[in-house]
Design a protein around this motif. Structure first.
Motif, PDB file in Angstrom:
ATOM      1  N   ARG A   1       1.827 -18.693   8.606  1.00 61.34           N
ATOM      2  CA  ARG A   1       2.567 -17.836   7.695  1.00 61.34           C
ATOM      3  C   ARG A   1       2.598 -16.399   8.234  1.00 61.34           C
ATOM      4  O   ARG A   1       3.629 -15.737   8.221  1.00 61.34           O
ATOM      5  CB  ARG A   1       1.879 -17.881   6.326  1.00 61.34           C
ATOM      6  CG  ARG A   1       2.513 -17.059   5.247  1.00 61.34           C
ATOM      7  CD  ARG A   1       3.725 -17.720   4.686  1.00 61.34           C
ATOM      8  NE  ARG A   1       4.541 -16.731   3.996  1.00 61.34           N
ATOM      9  CZ  ARG A   1       5.797 -16.950   3.631  1.00 61.34           C
ATOM     10  NH1 ARG A   1       6.370 -18.086   3.898  1.00 61.34           N
ATOM     11  NH2 ARG A   1       6.476 -16.022   3.021  1.00 61.34           N
TER      12      ARG A   1
ATOM     13  N   LEU B   1       5.810 -14.153   9.325  1.00 58.48           N
ATOM     14  CA  LEU B   1       6.131 -12.873   8.698  1.00 58.48           C
ATOM     15  C   LEU B   1       6.176 -11.733   9.694  1.00 58.48           C
ATOM     16  O   LEU B   1       7.014 -10.841   9.601  1.00 58.48           O
ATOM     17  CB  LEU B   1       5.093 -12.548   7.615  1.00 58.48           C
ATOM     18  CG  LEU B   1       5.199 -13.337   6.314  1.00 58.48           C
ATOM     19  CD1 LEU B   1       3.989 -13.060   5.451  1.00 58.48           C
ATOM     20  CD2 LEU B   1       6.454 -12.962   5.562  1.00 58.48           C
TER      21      LEU B   1
ATOM     22  N   ARG C   1       3.026 -13.315   0.331  1.00 57.47           N
ATOM     23  CA  ARG C   1       3.576 -12.037   0.768  1.00 57.47           C
ATOM     24  C   ARG C   1       2.735 -11.497   1.918  1.00 57.47           C
ATOM     25  O   ARG C   1       1.598 -11.908   2.128  1.00 57.47           O
ATOM     26  CB  ARG C   1       3.557 -11.030  -0.390  1.00 57.47           C
ATOM     27  CG  ARG C   1       4.577 -11.292  -1.473  1.00 57.47           C
ATOM     28  CD  ARG C   1       4.792 -10.032  -2.298  1.00 57.47           C
ATOM     29  NE  ARG C   1       3.558  -9.264  -2.461  1.00 57.47           N
ATOM     30  CZ  ARG C   1       2.720  -9.435  -3.486  1.00 57.47           C
ATOM     31  NH1 ARG C   1       2.979 -10.335  -4.402  1.00 57.47           N
ATOM     32  NH2 ARG C   1       1.637  -8.703  -3.584  1.00 57.47           N
ATOM     33  N   ARG C   2       3.265 -10.503   2.608  1.00 60.97           N
ATOM     34  CA  ARG C   2       2.616 -10.003   3.800  1.00 60.97           C
ATOM     35  C   ARG C   2       1.226  -9.431   3.515  1.00 60.97           C
ATOM     36  O   ARG C   2       0.245  -9.749   4.198  1.00 60.97           O
ATOM     37  CB  ARG C   2       3.516  -8.927   4.380  1.00 60.97           C
ATOM     38  CG  ARG C   2       3.149  -8.497   5.754  1.00 60.97           C
ATOM     39  CD  ARG C   2       4.180  -7.461   6.143  1.00 60.97           C
ATOM     40  NE  ARG C   2       3.895  -6.950   7.452  1.00 60.97           N
ATOM     41  CZ  ARG C   2       4.863  -6.707   8.334  1.00 60.97           C
ATOM     42  NH1 ARG C   2       6.113  -6.967   8.036  1.00 60.97           N
ATOM     43  NH2 ARG C   2       4.552  -6.226   9.505  1.00 60.97           N
TER      44      ARG C   2
END
Lengths: 148, 490, 145
Positions: A93, A97, B152-153
């Motif tokens: 992930r 990102l 999310r980051r």
């Protein structure tokens, strides 16, 4: 045999700690796997030598091994298996990102560190960047919720 | 008898399984989650009543007798903490359903939340050290998933820190288990209590210290707390609230349990625990003062409050430990309420940054009241539960003449009040700031927060009986023999 | 993806024998080396062979059920095995067994632990399939996460 196992456990702990201190998530992951192997070896060592009866007053003639540590190790392996696959997913992930699996700096942390040592302009710039980032995150959350 | 003990662990796992199978049928998932937790709260209440009237409830999984099989024990300490935790978990689940967000968008939320419940219950109920490891892992693995739901980051970044630190602690725990097994030949806590007395003093102190480090990381005591204020604030509100209320307290429970069971009275690390407690209280609250975001301020307060519990344990007297038990119960409820109220503010305005908040006392009076009550309680203002807990702890410290640590705790308490005032002045008073695209507050969110606030007030109102119960629990713990007798029958 | 005929042929061969081996481990597990977890891992390894030979589509074609349904079903089975003895008034996870002589297999002993082990088997297979689902695809097809 005990000394060989102990040395192996020590080597695993050493290599694992080294890898754990790297910045790439994949290396951290391998490091954690090595560390847990080391811990498992320690438990195997705890079982004692072969041929000792499992319980006091147990069957002295048959060469049995205490089965409990092996059950511990099996459980620990299962847990490590699950957590490792989770970490893999997280690293993947992170790569999706950021295009990299390096651990990112904490903006808030950097801000507190720099607060006392650098000029006012830099702090203002960082604070502005942080506020923009926070706003960005908030807006994206709102968008997501509105989207749904 | 055994059924009551097994349900808090087995039922949520079964419910999680059904919750996975029903999948995207959200209504069914919600019903399963809420019904399971309601049943478990009732079960825990019965367990507490039994444990208090007839002594510890003991069960053996699989029907294997005590030192060999998996023992489940609910004595007064476990039962009271279990009840407080399950009630909190129920309230937060209702809050999450009201908020939507992460609960609505992810199929995995309900199953993972139920698994977390099973892990927390198992950690309180298990009677052997290896199963404590397993329950910690169940709890932590669920918490990893909850923390990073959404991916999310910033969640991935902070989630990574949290996972890696927890895993290092787990590896240490596993190593400690290996060493304990090779020197004592058992992992059953009651059995360990008797066998540890036969070990050389240095050996048993070293093993107990290793266990203390492991649980110290989980409970976030100084100097092992650094991961907590970093990772908690990025999670969704409901998740942060559960973590804040429960996870570190399970660590504190494990410290209390192991340090009293493993070590006979003469060997207990009193000075070490008290120094750690003083440092934790002070550093935590100083960290909170430096922050400017509601969730981050509250996260540092978690650390600071852990110090009070460790201080109570460090006295190793009935009064001190009783105060610590009472304080843990108060913290589980109050801390969660505070985070939920902070979440109400964020939900209403879209930010938790104090510079951009103001005048909420007029625009969101419900959130203001629901924040004020637990905030005053946390700071230790009478007549709330925090005051009673702190008073009991300080009284116990003065009885034994530990002036230094008591002074530090009073200072930390004052600074806590200061930083609560900072949130209050920044967010609720002053000019109403123009806020972003805010939401109306759903009734379920406010209702769940109000229910927990009421529970916190109930702790203050019924402080007499609850404190008496805590002292009885502390008495059991310090005598040690009560626990051993209940499990081994000798 | 280019496919190698040799790999395809071998994959069919290896897959089925590995599944049989995994079932053997599952049944033998009570008194001999093996058990639900080991069996599940061997079955998962069999799936890996298909993944190497044909990619994610081949793995998806293996079963009509989605991975989380397999995982959830396994968990339901395992928790039933844990909870049913409670209803009968025994301890959590308590097991019982029946023995008998069967025509081909000879003397067999069936324990209720087998139910629990089958649950674990399904959980492990489901988990591995979920890992493939999440990580095994090409990154382009991953926007939906």
């Amino acid at each position: 045999m005990t000394i060989v196992l102990a040395a192996a456990a020590a080597a695993l702990f050493g290599c694992g700690t080294f890898l754990l201190l790297q910045r790439q998530l994949t290396r951290v992951l391998v490091g954690l796997a090595l560390l847990s192997h080391g811990a498992n070896l320690v438990i195997i060592l705890a079982a004692g030598g072969r041929g000792a009866p499992t319980f006091v007053g147990g069957d002295e003639d048959r060469a049995l091994l205490d089965p409990l540590p092996q059950a511990f190790v099996l459980t620990a392996i299962v847990i490590t298996f699950g957590v490792t696959s989770f970490l893999l997913a997280l690293a993947y992930r992170s790569w999706l990102l950021t295009g990299d699996d390096e651990v990112q700096d904490d903006v808030e942390d950097r801000l507190i560190v720099t607060r006392w040592s650098v000029s006012e302009e830099l702090i203002d710039a960082e604070e502005a960047a942080l506020a923009a980032h926070a706003e960005d995150v908030a807006r994206r959350e709102m968008d997501e919720e509105a989207h749904r | 008898m055994s059924g009551l003990l097994a349900l808090p662990i087995a039922l949520p796992i079964g419910a999680a399984a059904v919750s996975i199978v029903v999948g995207r049928w959200r209504a069914a998932q919600r019903v399963i989650g809420v019904v399971t937790l309601v049943a478990l709260v009732a079960d825990a209440a019965v367990l507490l009543a039994r444990a208090d009237s007839d002594g510890a409830v003991v069960g053996q999984a699989g029907g294997w007798e005590a030192p060999f099989g998996i023992t489940l024990v609910a004595d007064r300490l476990s039962a009271v903490l279990l009840l407080a935790s399950l009630a909190t978990l129920l309230a937060v689940l209702v809050y999450a359903i009201g908020q939507g967000g992460v609960e609505r968008n992810h199929v995995g939320f309900h199953p993972v939340y139920l698994t977390l419940t099973a892990g927390v219950s198992a950690a309180f109920l298990t009677g052997d050290l290896f199963n404590m490891f397993v329950s910690f892992e169940v709890m932590l693995t669920s918490s990893y998933v909850l923390l990073t739901l959404g991916g999310r980051r910033d969640q991935v970044r902070t989630g990574m820190t949290y996972v890696v630190i927890s895993l290092v602690a787990s590896v240490l725990f596993l190593t400690a288990l290996g060493l304990i097994y090779s020197s004592a030949g058992t992992v059953n806590l009651a059995d360990l209590a008797t066998r540890f007395t036969q070990l050389p003093v240095g050996e048993r102190q070293a093993l107990a210290l290793l266990v203390l480090v492991v649980f110290g990381i989980k409970a976030a005591v100084f100097p092992l707390f650094f991961w907590l204020p970093d990772s908690y604030p990025t999670a969704p509100t409901a998740v942060t609230a559960v973590f804040a209320g429960l996870l570190t307290k399970v660590g504190v429970y494990a410290i209390i349990r192991t340090q009293t069971v493993l070590l006979p009275p003469g060997d207990r690390p009193q000075v070490l625990l008290l120094s750690v407690a003083a440092a934790t209280m002070l550093i935590g609250v100083l960290g909170a003062i430096a922050q400017n975001d509601i969730k981050r301020i509250l996260s540092f307060h978690i650390v600071s409050q852990i110090g009070y519990m460790v201080m109570g344990l460090g006295f190793f007297t009935v009064a001190g430990l009783g105060g610590a038990v009472f304080f843990v119960v108060h913290q589980i409820i109050t801390k969660t309420t505070l985070f939920l109220a902070g979440g109400l503010v964020e939900h209403r305005t879209g930010t938790g940054n104090l510079d951009r908040l103001g005048g909420l006392v007029r625009t969101a009076p419900a959130a203001a009241v629901l924040f004020l009550v637990p905030a005053l309680s946390l700071a230790g203002i009478p007549p709330f539960s925090g005051f009673i807990g702190k008073f009991a702890l300080i009284d116990a410290g003065l009885d034994d003449g530990w002036w230094g640590v008591v002074a530090v705790s009073l200072l930390a308490s004052l600074l806590t009040l200061f930083s609560m005032t900072k949130i209050w002045a920044g967010a609720f008073w002053g000019e109403a700031e123009p806020v972003g695209p805010g939401h109306r507050l759903p009734g379920l969110m406010v209702g769940a927060t109000a229910a927990l606030t009421a529970l916190g007030l109930a702790v203050a109102i019924f402080a007499g009986p609850l404190y008496a119960l805590s002292e009885r629990a502390a008495d059991d713990m310090l005598q040690g023999t009560v626990y051993v007798q209940a499990v081994l029958g000798r | 993806m280019t496919r190698s005929p040799i790999m395809d042929t071998i994959a069919d061969l290896v897959f089925h024998s590995a599944i049989v081996l995994s079932l053997y481990f599952l049944f033998a597990g009570h008194n001999q080396p093996g058990g639900g977890f080991v069996g599940g891992l061997v079955a998962a390894a069999a799936v890996v062979v298909y993944y190497v030979a044909g990619g994610m589509d081949e793995v998806r074609d293996l079963s009509r059920f989605r991975p989380w349904t397999i995982l959830g079903g396994g968990l339901v089975l395992a928790s039933l095995a844990a909870l049913v003895p409670l209803v009968a008034g025994d301890a959590l996870l308590q097991s019982d067994y029946v023995e008998g002589d069967l025509p081909v297999l000879g003397h067999v002993k069936l324990t209720s632990t087998l139910l629990f082990d089958s649950g674990v088997y399904a959980v492990v297979v489901g988990l591995v399939l979920m890992v493939f689902e999440g990580l095994g695809d090409e990154p382009e097809a991953e926007d939906h996460t």
